[in-house]
Scaffold this motif. Sequence first.
Motif, short mmCIF file in Angstrom:
data_model
loop_
_atom_site.label_atom_id
_atom_site.label_comp_id
_atom_site.label_asym_id
_atom_site.label_seq_id
_atom_site.Cartn_x
_atom_site.Cartn_y
_atom_site.Cartn_z
N CYS A 79 5.21 16.94 2.10
CA CYS A 79 3.82 17.01 1.67
C CYS A 79 3.03 15.89 2.32
N VAL A 80 1.96 16.22 3.03
CA VAL A 80 1.19 15.20 3.75
C VAL A 80 0.47 14.25 2.81
N PHE A 81 0.28 14.65 1.56
CA PHE A 81 -0.39 13.77 0.61
C PHE A 81 0.60 12.92 -0.18
N CYS A 82 1.81 13.41 -0.39
CA CYS A 82 2.84 12.58 -1.02
C CYS A 82 3.31 11.50 -0.06
N THR A 83 3.34 11.81 1.21
CA THR A 83 3.82 10.87 2.22
C THR A 83 2.78 10.76 3.34
N LEU A 136 -6.49 11.36 -4.73
CA LEU A 136 -5.22 12.06 -4.91
C LEU A 136 -4.34 11.41 -5.97
N PRO A 137 -3.72 12.21 -6.84
CA PRO A 137 -2.67 11.64 -7.70
C PRO A 137 -1.44 11.37 -6.86
N LYS A 138 -0.69 10.35 -7.18
CA LYS A 138 0.53 10.05 -6.42
C LYS A 138 1.66 11.04 -6.75
N ARG A 139 1.65 11.57 -7.95
CA ARG A 139 2.66 12.57 -8.29
C ARG A 139 2.30 13.90 -7.66
N HIS A 140 3.29 14.55 -7.08
CA HIS A 140 3.03 15.85 -6.45
C HIS A 140 2.78 16.91 -7.52
N CYS A 141 1.61 17.49 -7.47
CA CYS A 141 1.22 18.55 -8.39
C CYS A 141 0.14 19.36 -7.70
N HIS A 176 0.83 -1.20 0.00
CA HIS A 176 0.00 0.00 0.00
C HIS A 176 0.88 1.26 0.00
N TYR A 177 0.41 2.26 -0.69
CA TYR A 177 1.18 3.47 -0.96
C TYR A 177 1.82 4.10 0.29
N PRO A 178 1.10 4.28 1.40
CA PRO A 178 1.74 4.93 2.56
C PRO A 178 2.95 4.17 3.10
N LEU A 179 3.00 2.86 2.88
CA LEU A 179 4.09 2.06 3.43
C LEU A 179 5.37 2.16 2.62
N THR A 180 5.32 2.78 1.46
CA THR A 180 6.50 2.83 0.58
C THR A 180 7.08 4.23 0.43
N VAL A 216 -4.16 22.67 1.04
CA VAL A 216 -3.05 21.73 0.87
C VAL A 216 -2.73 21.70 -0.63
N PHE A 217 -1.50 22.09 -0.97
CA PHE A 217 -1.20 22.32 -2.38
C PHE A 217 -0.63 21.08 -3.05
N HIS A 218 -1.48 20.05 -3.00
CA HIS A 218 -1.33 18.81 -3.75
C HIS A 218 -2.74 18.52 -4.24
#
Length: 286
Positions: free
Chosen positions: A166-170, A201-206, A156-160, A254-256
């Motif tokens: 950024c709270v949404f990237c990580t 959320l997209p996984k890429r920060h934008c 799962h994404y948060p584990l990697t 939040v700018f993601h």
Amino acid sequence: MEWLKQNPNAHLTAKERDRASFPLRWLAERGKIEGRVLDYGCGYGADVRYLERKGFDVTGYDPHYAPEQPTGEFDTIFCGYVLNVLFPEQQAEVLMHVSELLKFGGKAYFAVRRDIRYEGFRTHRVHKKQTFQCNVKLPFQNALLNDFCEIYEYQHYPLTQEWNGCVFCTPSRQRRPITESATAYAIYDKYPVSEGHALILPKRHCADYFELSAKEQQACWLLANRVQTILQQQFQPDGFNVGINVHAPAGQTVFHAHIHVIPRYKGDVGNPRGGVRGVVPGKRSY
């Protein structure tokens, strides 16, 4: 769904094997198959039988050959040579379903072919019907790559993710996603407007939704459709608001880039008329 009509013969690519597939044997021999196991897209079941002989608690699922829906969570999920015969939208559905069935902290393995030279439709050698095949690249850790196949290891994404500010990237490693695909994921809002309030959320920060690629936008909306189904089953809301805040003057904090999916319930406000028009005071009613 339109792509199902366009690609109806994907199941004809399943092979009747007299032994387990190479990717599964490779994983099992290296101790990577653990706990409760799901073979997702098991076809005729050769890999399931192999694991049963090894003493594993294994379930096989295939929408055509073993259609009983798997229940609960699995420590290990194997998905062998499935994605290569699916359209991108179908691939995303498989990835979402696997993410929902995988125990938080477990691992899934996606085996894909690397010997495909010609992508698209072809006449199947045995069935004489049009079947589809394509190359697949996933943004997951590589466990094996040779001339014939590649095995991806997924958690799962948060584990990697490592903290990058950024709270949404990580996202928190304690917060399991509702669902995720290769390029997007969904979580419950930390400060929900209503019960079941979710974020896509997209996984890429934008920061700006409109600067996402068309592929990323499509991935987000495929996820939004899936999340709506999950929320409807879990919370039984009476309606939804779906919205995006782009830049601070529009309320983005939040700018993601992210999409809000907000379940609505009868009586949760005095007069819901106008819905999202209420973002500008005095403009809700018209």
